[in-house]
Write an enzyme that holds these catalytic residues in place. Sequence first.
Site: not given
Length: 275
Positions: A97, A226, A255
């Site tokens: 991320s 996600d 995610h």
Amino acid sequence: MTTITTRDGTRIFYNDWGSKDAQPIIFSHGWPLSADAWDAQMVFFADQGFRTIAHDRRSHGRSDQVWDNNTMDQYADDLAELIEQLDLHDVILVGHSTGGGEVTRYIGRHGTARVAKIGLIGAVPPLMLKTEANPIGLPIEVFDGIRKGTFDNRSQFFKDLTIPFYGYNRDGAVISEGIRDDFWRQGMMGGLKGQLDSIRAFSESDFHDDLAKFDVPTLILHGDDDQIVPIGAAALSTIKIVKHAILKVYEGADHGLTQTHQDRFNADLLDFINA
């Protein structure tokens, strides 16, 4: 606590596990978490014979909470200082991320002289924000909502965020209250100002030029469900820029796949590293 001190006087906390003589893997965490998000990977890969390192980004976790310099450039420079102060070489960089943005900007600013391989996991590059040049991005209102939720009541916002983060709002999902509690714990360790600044850093940083400088083997791994970093504006765009990268898509994955698909992810990352 184990820390380095950066040139601007900020103390950065890090965990350093496994043999100090082994090839190092550095794990960079997502927002608003800490190095603890990588604990399972740290143990797994240390058991496989690697040196595993994970740091708390400035203003997150146990690192100093600073008022200024909560930017992607500074995150990358902090990573560079960690690598240099520990005198690491042949490093495998793995970022999830926002951590994927940090790793990418590190390559853009510092190159690959000390880097062997890269893993971008559910990562934010090349650009999350919707612009005229990036119409598949997310509108600014999405990130304004994250800012407002974090500022107004970040304790409740972090708790609520775990539902889409881990795909717990999908049919058949098995909710782990322990994972939710630990996400909240890590988020609440950080400083509000730095976390707010980081929203701009991960959403508005343009990584196109940084990705173009990748010249080592790269794994791009993303879940196609996600809900935090949509795959279209992220992995599917990144693979068009990074030459000779490997794209691995987890069908139906969320995610937080490093936890929800932990064993599969660990095995896939190990295969990539050993290839």
